[in-house]
Design an enzyme around this catalytic site. Structure first.
Site, PDB file in Angstrom:
ATOM      1  CG  ASP A 101       0.670 -30.540  55.264  1.00  0.00           C
ATOM      2  OD1 ASP A 101       1.269 -31.632  55.333  1.00  0.00           O
ATOM      3  OD2 ASP A 101       1.212 -29.490  54.864  1.00  0.00           O
ATOM      4  CB  THR A 138       4.934 -29.764  53.171  1.00  0.00           C
ATOM      5  OG1 THR A 138       4.597 -30.741  54.159  1.00  0.00           O
ATOM      6  CG2 THR A 138       3.824 -28.724  53.105  1.00  0.00           C
ATOM      7  CG  ASN A 159       9.702 -28.995  53.052  1.00  0.00           C
ATOM      8  OD1 ASN A 159       8.968 -28.770  52.093  1.00  0.00           O
ATOM      9  ND2 ASN A 159       9.461 -29.964  53.920  1.00  0.00           N
ATOM     10  CE1 TYR A 221       0.317 -21.495  57.031  1.00  0.00           C
ATOM     11  CE2 TYR A 221       2.336 -21.042  58.248  1.00  0.00           C
ATOM     12  CZ  TYR A 221       1.206 -21.817  58.037  1.00  0.00           C
ATOM     13  OH  TYR A 221       0.965 -22.901  58.837  1.00  0.00           O
ATOM     14  CG  HIS A 261       5.647 -34.457  61.240  1.00  0.00           C
ATOM     15  ND1 HIS A 261       6.697 -35.040  60.574  1.00  0.00           N
ATOM     16  CD2 HIS A 261       4.974 -33.739  60.318  1.00  0.00           C
ATOM     17  CE1 HIS A 261       6.669 -34.680  59.300  1.00  0.00           C
ATOM     18  NE2 HIS A 261       5.634 -33.893  59.116  1.00  0.00           N
ATOM     19  CG  ASP A 304       1.098 -32.200  51.858  1.00  0.00           C
ATOM     20  OD1 ASP A 304       0.381 -32.962  52.562  1.00  0.00           O
ATOM     21  OD2 ASP A 304       1.930 -31.432  52.363  1.00  0.00           O
ATOM     22  CG  HIS A 305       3.061 -35.467  52.502  1.00  0.00           C
ATOM     23  ND1 HIS A 305       2.767 -35.808  53.800  1.00  0.00           N
ATOM     24  CD2 HIS A 305       3.358 -34.155  52.527  1.00  0.00           C
ATOM     25  CE1 HIS A 305       2.912 -34.736  54.567  1.00  0.00           C
ATOM     26  NE2 HIS A 305       3.254 -33.710  53.823  1.00  0.00           N
ATOM     27  CG  HIS A 418       5.689 -36.474  55.212  1.00  0.00           C
ATOM     28  ND1 HIS A 418       6.127 -35.454  54.398  1.00  0.00           N
ATOM     29  CD2 HIS A 418       5.313 -35.889  56.377  1.00  0.00           C
ATOM     30  CE1 HIS A 418       5.990 -34.301  55.041  1.00  0.00           C
ATOM     31  NE2 HIS A 418       5.512 -34.533  56.243  1.00  0.00           N
TER      32      HIS A 418
HETATM   33 ZN   LIG Z   1       2.830 -31.807  54.208  1.00  0.00          ZN
END
Ligand SMILES: [Zn+2]
Ligand SMILES: *[C@@H]1O[C@H](CO)[C@@H](O)[C@H](O)[C@H]1NC(C)=O
Ligand SMILES: *[C@@H]1O[C@H](CO)[C@@H](O)[C@H](O)[C@H]1NC(C)=O
Ligand SMILES: *[C@@H]1O[C@H](CO)[C@@H](O)[C@H](O)[C@H]1NC(C)=O
Length: 484
Positions: A101, A138, A159, A221, A261, A304-305, A418
């Site tokens: 991620d 994400t 999200n 998860y 982050h 993902d980014h 992001h």
């Molecule tokens: Zn992400």
């Protein structure tokens, strides 16, 4: 619900309607400058050999040819093969789709990443990174990778969001099938009577079609599960008889998004997180080698980014627009970097957009020029972000590294974010494919992650669902079979 750790893939990107960031410049796409030496050489040659025009032309072509063949790696120990390699041990192709991620393109050079580079050297890499879909968040992106659909078509447009038709709220712990449109790879595989195994991926716990998230092959998860345990569990699937090994597996790591982050993309903490991801890739490779299947298995490593640094001087406050129009926080579904606004019915949407842009463009709102507001239908078409009721009618595009908030606060705002326009280079991530159908040492141009669905179904030789990838794309990246 338990803590974030248990119910949702983390990401501070998702502070619900509250502060965050955004971006705006479109100057980041890669432009190709003709290699200067060629021009110079050409000029010299032409000057010196005025009569030999044909010769100089031939020379120029030769230079151009050699300078543009960087597509095929030249390192001596990685011969380029022309056909896919036959399986040695497995009875069917197996794809492991790995996501790290927030692995911004370029992170692979932050430190020694011998294992990632092993995949790169003997595999196929998007030379200037993988292009995420908009918004570069994400959940939208992981589900675009899994379905080949833009968010407007797979339904996970943020999200968290509110369904305008029934008022229901989606968040990262929502597993009801109604939210998750399209057909993700694990469902496609199951629909063909084949086995899939998911070690975390947004949407993987949702029951769809023949996919019922079987306990043995579908992990619920839990962000506290150590990365090593995730890798070892995936490896254990290869201890089954060949015919029972799932043909498609996912493996997900929260890092280095998590650190990005908090500290931004340039902090040494990122370097450590990248090194740790590399060790996990090494653990995966070693485990596959030990079982004699590394060369048979296809590993596709993606993110993902990307991530860009943000700081407290780069803020835009909606409250500053009050002189032109009041935007109550109840109208705002997300602030930053994806500003999305749904005014109550009765308001003229184009009037709201016009007044906001008037204020932003007045020169009297701090950083106002860093935000532009659109009716979603008027967003640039390349963003593919309008064809869904779920997308709020008013969307703001924020300049790279800026954030939108309701009002000024004392909060310290330095970190990373992001979600911005996917044209920003900082939002790019990685793509590496290693396996029997990927050429060794090949570099391919950047592509959007909606192409990955067709790539995987093509490797598995199964028919996929309709999606937004181009059907010819796999032929441009994968090696052809020798027979036929
Ligand atoms: Zn992400
Ligand atoms: C790449 O593949 C070749 C051929 O199988 C192998 O000899 C070599 O060790 C591999 N290199 C790396 C870095 O894995
Ligand atoms: C999540 O994983 C941790 C670490 O493996 C474990 O201790 C915990 O019990 C798990 N939580 C749930 C709800 O399964
Ligand atoms: C994306 O794919 C879906 C499903 O096939 C289709 O309905 C939609 O029109 C496509 N959109 C674009 C922009 O290609």
């Amino acid at each position: 619900m338990g803590s974030d750790k248990l119910t949702q893939i983390p990401t501070q990107e998702d502070d619900p309607p509250n502060p965050t960031t955004a971006l705006l410049s479109f100057n980041t796409t890669t432009t190709h400058h003709p290699p200067r030496p060629i021009t110079t050489t050409l000029l010299l040659v032409t000057l010196l050999l005025t009569t030999a025009i044909t010769l100089s032309a031939a020379l120029a072509f030769a230079f151009l040819f050699f300078s543009s063949t960087t597509a095929e790696a030249t390192s001596s120990h990685t011969p380029i093969s022309h056909f896919s390699r036959p399986l040695q041990k497995l009875t069917h192709p197996v794809v492991i789709l790995v996501s790290s991620d927030g692995f911004r393109f370029g992170y692979q050079f932050k430190t020694d990443t011998p294992n990632i580079h092993r995949l790169i050297r003997n595999g196929t890499e998007a030379e200037t990174g993988l292009i995420p879909v908009f918004p570069t968040l994400t959940f939208p992106n992981h589900y675009s990778i899994a379905t080949g659909l833009y968010p407007a078509f797979h339904g996970i447009i943020n999200n968290y969001f509110v369904d305008p038709i029934n008022g229901d709220s989606f968040n990262m712990g929502s597993h009801e099938p109604k939210w998750w449109l399209g057909e993700p790879l694990w469902e496609t595989v199951a629909n063909h009577g084949l086995k899939a195994a998911t070690y975390f991926w947004p949407g993987s716990e949702v029951h769809k079609g023949s996919w019922s998230c079987p306990a043995k092959f579908c992990m619920n998860y839990n962000g506290s599960v150590p990365f090593e345990e995730r890798v070892d569990t995936v490896l254990s699937y290869f201890d089954a008889p060949s015919s029972e090994i799932p043909v498609f597996m996912t493996l997900y790591f929260e890092d280095p998004d998590h650190q990005g982050h908090q500290v931004g993309p340039d902090d040494p903490e990122i370097t450590d997180a990248v090194a740790r991801i590399d060790r996990m890739i090494g653990r995966l490779i070693k485990g596959l080698e030990k079982r004699g299947v590394f060369e048979d298995v296809t590993i596709i490593m993606v993110g993902d980014h990307g991530m860009v640094g943000t700081c407290d001087k780069k803020l835009i406050f909606l409250e500053d627009l009050a002189k032109w129009i009041e935007i109550p926080k109840e109208w705002v579904q997300s602030y930053s970097p994806l500003l999305s606004i749904r005014p109550p019915s009765g308001y003229s949407l184009s009037d709201v957009v016009a007044k906001m842009n008037e204020g932003l463009g007045s020169g009297k709102v701090s950083n106002g020029d860093k935000l532009k507001v659109y009716l979603k239908e008027e967003l640039p078409g390349r963003l593919h972000f309008s064809a869904s009721e779920r997308i709020p009618p008013i969307i703001g595009l924020v300049e790279e590294g800026f954030k939108v908030e309701q009002k000024g606060s004392e909060r310290k705002e330095c970190g990373g974010a992001h979600g911005y326009d996917n044209a920003f280079f900082s939002m790019r991530t990685i793509f590496i494919g290693h396996g029997p159908q990927f050429a060794r040492g090949l570099k391919v141009p950047s592509f959007e992650n909606v192409q990955i669905y067709n790539l995987v179904t093509s490797i598995l030789n199964i028919k996929g669902a309709a999606n937004n990838g181009t059907s010819s794309f796999p032929n441009t990246v994968l090696l052809p079979c020798k027979s036929i």
